[in-house]
Scaffold this active site. Structure first.
Site, PDB file in Angstrom:
ATOM      1  N   ALA A 174       0.879  -1.048   0.114  1.00 42.94           N
ATOM      2  CA  ALA A 174       0.155   0.163  -0.022  1.00 42.94           C
ATOM      3  C   ALA A 174       0.834   1.408   0.027  1.00 42.94           C
ATOM      4  O   ALA A 174       0.344   2.176  -0.452  1.00 42.94           O
ATOM      5  CB  ALA A 174      -0.898  -0.023   1.102  1.00 42.94           C
ATOM      6  N   ALA A 212      -2.329  -6.618   1.173  1.00 46.53           N
ATOM      7  CA  ALA A 212      -3.166  -8.159   1.562  1.00 46.53           C
ATOM      8  C   ALA A 212      -2.444  -8.515   3.165  1.00 46.53           C
ATOM      9  O   ALA A 212      -3.302  -8.987   3.791  1.00 46.53           O
ATOM     10  CB  ALA A 212      -2.244  -8.876   0.524  1.00 46.53           C
ATOM     11  N   HIS A 213      -1.139  -8.063   3.564  1.00 45.09           N
ATOM     12  CA  HIS A 213      -0.900  -8.466   4.839  1.00 45.09           C
ATOM     13  C   HIS A 213      -1.692  -7.994   5.960  1.00 45.09           C
ATOM     14  O   HIS A 213      -1.595  -8.435   7.266  1.00 45.09           O
ATOM     15  CB  HIS A 213       0.721  -8.276   4.995  1.00 45.09           C
ATOM     16  CG  HIS A 213       1.019  -6.790   5.334  1.00 45.09           C
ATOM     17  ND1 HIS A 213       1.023  -6.295   6.564  1.00 45.09           N
ATOM     18  CD2 HIS A 213       1.286  -5.653   4.578  1.00 45.09           C
ATOM     19  CE1 HIS A 213       1.614  -5.228   6.554  1.00 45.09           C
ATOM     20  NE2 HIS A 213       1.819  -4.641   5.566  1.00 45.09           N
ATOM     21  N   THR A 270       7.813  -7.540 -12.876  1.00 41.57           N
ATOM     22  CA  THR A 270       7.354  -8.941 -13.025  1.00 41.57           C
ATOM     23  C   THR A 270       6.496  -9.264 -12.141  1.00 41.57           C
ATOM     24  O   THR A 270       6.726  -8.951 -10.908  1.00 41.57           O
ATOM     25  CB  THR A 270       8.871 -10.112 -12.971  1.00 41.57           C
ATOM     26  OG1 THR A 270       9.652  -9.716 -13.753  1.00 41.57           O
ATOM     27  CG2 THR A 270       8.145 -11.409 -13.048  1.00 41.57           C
ATOM     28  N   CYS A 277       9.723   6.110  22.767  1.00 41.08           N
ATOM     29  CA  CYS A 277      10.370   6.410  24.081  1.00 41.08           C
ATOM     30  C   CYS A 277      11.937   6.521  23.687  1.00 41.08           C
ATOM     31  O   CYS A 277      12.607   5.562  23.185  1.00 41.08           O
ATOM     32  CB  CYS A 277      10.355   5.555  25.094  1.00 41.08           C
ATOM     33  SG  CYS A 277      11.068   5.680  26.548  1.00 41.08           S
TER      34      CYS A 277
HETATM   35  C1  LIG Z   1      -3.545   2.819   6.922  1.00 37.16           C
HETATM   36  C2  LIG Z   1      -2.233   2.447   6.250  1.00 37.16           C
HETATM   37  N1  LIG Z   1      -1.742   2.624   5.290  1.00 37.16           N
HETATM   38  C3  LIG Z   1      -0.988   2.265   4.481  1.00 37.16           C
HETATM   39  C4  LIG Z   1       0.045   1.234   5.063  1.00 37.16           C
HETATM   40  C5  LIG Z   1       1.144   0.757   4.647  1.00 37.16           C
HETATM   41  O1  LIG Z   1       0.872  -0.826   4.137  1.00 37.16           O
HETATM   42  P1  LIG Z   1       2.107  -1.537   3.713  1.00 37.16           P
HETATM   43  O2  LIG Z   1       2.655  -2.096   4.596  1.00 37.16           O
HETATM   44  O3  LIG Z   1       1.625  -2.307   2.571  1.00 37.16           O
HETATM   45  O4  LIG Z   1       2.749  -0.638   2.766  1.00 37.16           O
HETATM   46  C6  LIG Z   1      -0.446   0.571   6.520  1.00 37.16           C
HETATM   47  C7  LIG Z   1       0.371  -0.183   7.137  1.00 37.16           C
HETATM   48  O5  LIG Z   1       0.831   0.013   8.322  1.00 37.16           O
HETATM   49  C8  LIG Z   1      -1.672   1.275   6.930  1.00 37.16           C
HETATM   50  O6  LIG Z   1      -1.997   0.982   8.075  1.00 37.16           O
END
Ligand SMILES: Cc1ncc(COP(=O)(O)O)c(C=O)c1O
Length: 402
Positions: A71, A202-203, A239, A326
């Site tokens: 993402a 996906a994760h 790819t 922290c």
């Molecule tokens: C709201 C949001 N956007 C984007 C991301 C980024 O996702 P990715 O780990 O697939 O780059 C995260 C993951 O921490 C997320 O919680």
């Protein structure tokens, strides 16, 4: 017992997903762009995965889904290509986003500001939500894009995406939403709202890491971010990661199938956990639970510094998370909590607990017991530090413990 309550950070890959991916490492490993049968053998699986994704989010057309590496890439793609297409090569100069977006949006916006783009970071209300009228009031004729997350990774709060989409449509402004924390938790119906670009990962829903997607409405023009071998019709080169694409398709299907029922079960566990934890004195949970993703709690316990709590939970084999950091000389507050108006002390105490469909009742019971004991322990330590060093602040003392 081990309890994983950090499912907004990442999730366990569903064993069914792992099994479905397996043949694409060892048997069907051809490059899908090759013309021989080793390459073409994976085509049906790729088509199936695209179908699974677009069905799960009710997109109008399978061509509107492009797989990415994560993402972060999807978010960067939208922001950077809107910059190229509509700001450098157009007459716009402005992007609207919020103060509480994921760093993959915020840092990209900061980068674009260095290139001369004007960025408005909208405030959220005391529930952590950006209100549609606020969005409307900041859109100008120079605005190229509005980018607002569907649901928050930190608080779980759900933004009024439908209303914001209508405003963007009316104003003729492109609208992007990061739906990473929404899929598999609340319905994401792309034909039910007006949105031009939507990011997925996906994760976050029991799929593999390192695969994401970008929905591009009506396959509209968006310059590629990655140039190269012209895969995905030249829109995203590289790819194809076939095992992960197969895994993402199945994970999305599983995460959205029978969503109402699965989420009702998760929510019942979440609400029970929350009800028990807020019995502790001076405890606050961010946001109305009816407008929150059903798996998330961001809880603050006054006088119990978040990092110390995380450390104690970790000793009890419970994985949770905190937005605050922290360092020996400096404590950073949870920026999302500050944005919703929490005072500085409270913003150092946020602990996020995020459940999944694999979380059990036993794990919830175990967490409640350990959490309550941890709060008592940490409050006792901080009050003994306070007696020894009355001039120092409470949260700094709690942090010095480790
Ligand atoms: C709201 C949001 N956007 C984007 C991301 C980024 O996702 P990715 O780990 O697939 O780059 C995260 C993951 O921490 C997320 O919680």
């Amino acid at each position: 017992m081990q309890v994983y309550l950090d499912n907004n950070a990442t999730t366990m890959c569903d064993p069914l997903v792992v099994e479905a991916m397996q043949p694409f490492f060892s048997e069907l490993y051809g490059n899908p762009n090759s013309l021989h049968k080793f390459g073409t053998a994976s085509h049906p699986a790729i088509t199936k995965a695209i179908d699974q994704v677009y069905t799960a989010i009710n997109a109008a057309d399978a061509d509107d889904i492009i797989f990415t590496s994560c993402a972060t890439e999807s978010n960067n793609w939208v922001l950077q290509s809107v910059f190229t297409d509509h700001i450098v090569n157009g007459d716009k100069n402005h992007i609207v986003t919020t103060e509480v977006e994921h760093p993959s949006v915020l840092s990209t916006c900061k980068f674009l500001e260095e290139q001369g783009v004007k960025v408005t970071y909208l405030p959220v209300n005391d529930q952590g939500i950006v209100e549609a009228h606020t969005v409307k009031s900041f859109i100008t004729e120079k605005t190229a894009l509005v980018s607002i997350m569907w649901a928050s990774n930190e608080t779980g709060m759900i933004n009024p995406i439908g209303e914001i989409g209508e405003i963007c449509k009316e104003k003729g402004v492109l609208f992007h939403s990061d739906a990473v924390q929404a899929v598999g938790k609340i319905p994401v119906d792309l034909q039910g709202v007006h949105v031009d670009f939507v990011s997925f990962s996906a994760h976050k829903f029991h799929g593999p890491k390192g695969i994401g997607a970008l929905y591009i409405k009506d396959s509209q023009a968006l310059s590629p971010l990655l140039h190269g071998g012209e895969q995905m019709d030249g829109r995203r080169s590289g790819t194809l990661n076939v095992p992960s694409i197969v895994g993402m398709g199945l994970a999305m299907e599983l995460a959205t199938k029978d969503l109402e029922n699965t989420m009702a079960k998760i929510r019942a566990k979440r609400d029970y956990l929350e009800d028990e934890l807020i019995k502790l004195s001076d405890t606050f949970v961010v946001g109305d639970r009816d407008n929150r993703t059903p798996n998330t709690i961001l809880i603050s316990i006054r006088g119990v510094e978040g990092e110390g709590m995380l450390w104690d939970l970790n000793n009890g084999q419970i994985g949770a998370s905190t937005g605050s950091a922290c360092a020996s000389a400096d404590l950073e507050a949870n920026t999302v909590m500050l944005a919703i108006g929490a005072d500085n002390e409270l913003a150092h105490t946020g602990i996020r607990l995020s459940l999944s469909r694999f979380t059990t009742d036993e794990e919830i019971e175990y967490t409640i017991n350990h959490f309550k004991e941890a709060v008592a322990r940490l409050r006792a330590i901080s009050s003994s530090f306070a007696k020894q060093a009355p001039t120092k602040g409470g949260e700094a003392q709690a942090c010095e413990m480790h």
